[in-house]
Design a protein around this motif. Sequence first.
Motif, PDB file in Angstrom:
ATOM      1  N   LYS A 194       0.756  -1.211   0.009  1.00  0.00           N
ATOM      2  CA  LYS A 194       0.028   0.147   0.047  1.00  0.00           C
ATOM      3  C   LYS A 194       0.931   1.209   0.010  1.00  0.00           C
ATOM      4  O   LYS A 194       2.099   1.142   0.406  1.00  0.00           O
ATOM      5  CB  LYS A 194      -0.931   0.028   1.343  1.00  0.00           C
ATOM      6  CG  LYS A 194      -1.828  -1.049   1.410  1.00  0.00           C
ATOM      7  CD  LYS A 194      -3.090  -1.011   2.276  1.00  0.00           C
ATOM      8  CE  LYS A 194      -3.960  -2.136   2.366  1.00  0.00           C
ATOM      9  NZ  LYS A 194      -4.855  -2.142   3.271  1.00  0.00           N
ATOM     10  N   HIS A 195       0.266   2.303  -0.377  1.00  0.00           N
ATOM     11  CA  HIS A 195       0.933   3.587  -0.600  1.00  0.00           C
ATOM     12  C   HIS A 195       0.193   4.802  -0.031  1.00  0.00           C
ATOM     13  O   HIS A 195      -0.985   4.722  -0.201  1.00  0.00           O
ATOM     14  CB  HIS A 195       1.408   4.004  -2.028  1.00  0.00           C
ATOM     15  CG  HIS A 195       2.362   2.963  -2.454  1.00  0.00           C
ATOM     16  ND1 HIS A 195       3.767   3.341  -2.567  1.00  0.00           N
ATOM     17  CD2 HIS A 195       2.101   1.821  -3.011  1.00  0.00           C
ATOM     18  CE1 HIS A 195       4.455   2.239  -3.352  1.00  0.00           C
ATOM     19  NE2 HIS A 195       3.679   1.251  -3.460  1.00  0.00           N
ATOM     20  N   VAL A 196       0.662   5.434   1.008  1.00  0.00           N
ATOM     21  CA  VAL A 196       0.090   6.779   1.559  1.00  0.00           C
ATOM     22  C   VAL A 196       0.877   8.198   0.820  1.00  0.00           C
ATOM     23  O   VAL A 196       2.027   8.252   1.042  1.00  0.00           O
ATOM     24  CB  VAL A 196       0.078   6.529   2.978  1.00  0.00           C
ATOM     25  CG1 VAL A 196      -0.306   8.057   3.570  1.00  0.00           C
ATOM     26  CG2 VAL A 196      -0.546   5.498   3.447  1.00  0.00           C
ATOM     27  N   ILE A 197       0.015   8.877   0.241  1.00  0.00           N
ATOM     28  CA  ILE A 197       0.621  10.163  -0.222  1.00  0.00           C
ATOM     29  C   ILE A 197       0.597  11.235   1.003  1.00  0.00           C
ATOM     30  O   ILE A 197      -0.719  11.522   1.388  1.00  0.00           O
ATOM     31  CB  ILE A 197      -0.182  10.671  -1.435  1.00  0.00           C
ATOM     32  CG1 ILE A 197      -0.289   9.799  -2.460  1.00  0.00           C
ATOM     33  CG2 ILE A 197       0.132  12.077  -1.675  1.00  0.00           C
ATOM     34  CD1 ILE A 197      -1.042   9.846  -3.513  1.00  0.00           C
ATOM     35  N   VAL A 198       1.648  11.750   1.572  1.00  0.00           N
ATOM     36  CA  VAL A 198       1.588  12.620   2.647  1.00  0.00           C
ATOM     37  C   VAL A 198       1.799  14.044   1.850  1.00  0.00           C
ATOM     38  O   VAL A 198       2.913  14.286   1.455  1.00  0.00           O
ATOM     39  CB  VAL A 198       2.647  12.240   3.672  1.00  0.00           C
ATOM     40  CG1 VAL A 198       2.567  13.254   4.802  1.00  0.00           C
ATOM     41  CG2 VAL A 198       2.503  10.835   4.164  1.00  0.00           C
ATOM     42  N   ASN A 199       0.936  14.708   1.681  1.00  0.00           N
ATOM     43  CA  ASN A 199       0.860  16.123   0.945  1.00  0.00           C
ATOM     44  C   ASN A 199       0.907  17.206   2.231  1.00  0.00           C
ATOM     45  O   ASN A 199      -0.018  17.328   2.844  1.00  0.00           O
ATOM     46  CB  ASN A 199      -0.352  16.390   0.117  1.00  0.00           C
ATOM     47  CG  ASN A 199      -0.150  17.405  -0.763  1.00  0.00           C
ATOM     48  OD1 ASN A 199       0.757  18.128  -0.885  1.00  0.00           O
ATOM     49  ND2 ASN A 199      -1.426  17.880  -1.219  1.00  0.00           N
TER      50      ASN A 199
END
Length: 613
Positions: free
Chosen positions: A318-323
């Motif tokens: 899984k991937h989390v985009i931390v913007n």
Amino acid sequence: MVDSLLSTDIYESFNLYSHPEKFFLEPTDLGGGAASKHYLEIDRHTNVMRIVDSRKQRVPIADTDIKFIYGILGTIKLVSGYALIVITKASFIGQVNNHNIWTIQDTEIIPYKKTTLHLTEKQIRYNRMFTDMLTHVLSIGGFYYSTTLDISRTFQWLQENAVPLFKTRSMLDRSSERFVWNGHLLSQIRQVPGAERYTLPVIHGFIGQNRVNVNGKEIKLTIISRRSIYRAGVRFYKRGVDAEGHAANYVETEQIVEYDTPDKHLTSFVQLRGSIPLLWAQKPNLRWQPMPTMKPTDDQLAAFTRTFGWHKQHYGGKHVIVNLVNQKGREKKVGGELERIARQANIDFVRYHQFDFHKECHAMQWHRIDLLREQLSQEISQFGYFYLSPNSIESSRFQQGFFRTNCMDCLDRTNVVQSMLARESLTEQLRMLGILYPEQKVQDIPLLENLFKHRGFAKSFKIETFSVSVWADNGDECSRQYAGTGALKADFTRLGKRTYLGAMNDGVNAVSRYVRNNFGDGYRQDAIDLFLGNFLVDSSDLPNSLETSILSTDQNGLALIAALFAMSMTILCLLVADNATATLFWLIIFFVCMMFIFLNGEEFVNTPKLKLD
């Protein structure tokens, strides 16, 4: 048969014999002893390369200059013909999993042709310019290699692909094309049968290492940051992603822990940074912060989808985009579009997470970064880390998810957040290894926590260390390679708090960035494109744009000359003439010229000239 059939390790060093007709590269060990019964021969006139058996044909000594070198970066075609690029000085960084790691300190570009008499004056100028560009890239530093370990890959990837057939391939063939910076330079040599052990893959980024004793147990902490060759370049000329989904300023960072009990235990935690994964630009135009732009006709959804399609293929999980971008002002346009596209794409293995860094941590309230830590804490634990067990593959662990952090530059705010994520993961790794007690955190151990931060502390405790402040050093190096200066907000990474001295240093770096980004980055981008093979030299078709000068006779050149003259006259009137009217006149002329220059800022900045984006 040649030695490459017996080993895939790269030769440690070479004796380079420079003969008027040929180059001869004789493999040696670091002590100077012979490492092979074969050598590489390069004809300086025909460019033909071949592996030669020294038992049948010895290297000629007469009329030959001999030099010890650490390795071959590759060859490249310039105006005068091909040139050989070799490593003349390298420094030992340390060992990772018992493999030696080196950083390149000095190189030499050796033309095949010993003279430029066959060139015109224009060709000589261009040959010198291209050579200077290559020298500039190599002088940036941050180039690393190992002759026995593929450092372009993460340990988890190497473990997952540890099949016998894969290990028989040459190191260059099994390395990650994305992270090998001399792949283009090695394109000729890799075609030579039997030359596999001459082709040394080199990465660009950062490697730092230190040792620390925690609760009576010694661990070794290593950081490896790998910069991608795709959409590589400088701050304002490389933003967003390209049509294939390759992101600008894309860096893969791996934090590695080694612990010997005496069995070796190894853990690693991988995280990513990269420009906002959309099609957008932010060209320099003399303004302090240019306005980001996006074309309405661009297919942002396709670009976003392709970006994370590659992530899934390469990393899995899984991937989390931390913007971290602002939710107001000039950053909102791109940040808001990223949120919209992420929701529209609705990819099952991707989650979007917004954290307005400047809003939450304004007025130097940087303790509020704990809010983000709490928001991500569950996924930090769920994603885990890679663990290579000394007992069996069944007891090993694999990282199940990855954080991809971005701000606008993917530098300063990103550095702070990545070091926070690394610290949280390190706590879990050290607990699993039995180094930290169940109730302990990295933050609770001053010796360990301060190694993340300042230099003086390590010295006062006489810690054996290759590079203290490893995460702050990593942030500085990533910033220097992309923006031209060290990182902003580095005082928080080093000290754990914001300081007024740090804020002043940020001001100096910010001004330095402004000057570099507007008046030097075009050249830097050209140099990187030449080095990576994005621009190929054609001696019969040399780009005239390289010789254009801003002090030209067009309206822009005249405006700049007029501004300089008006400024000189204003100063002269103030110092010599007691004439307020004349002083005011020249001051008005100066401001009118400067207004014209700033209104047409894109025409006055230093732009790339070799390759259009």
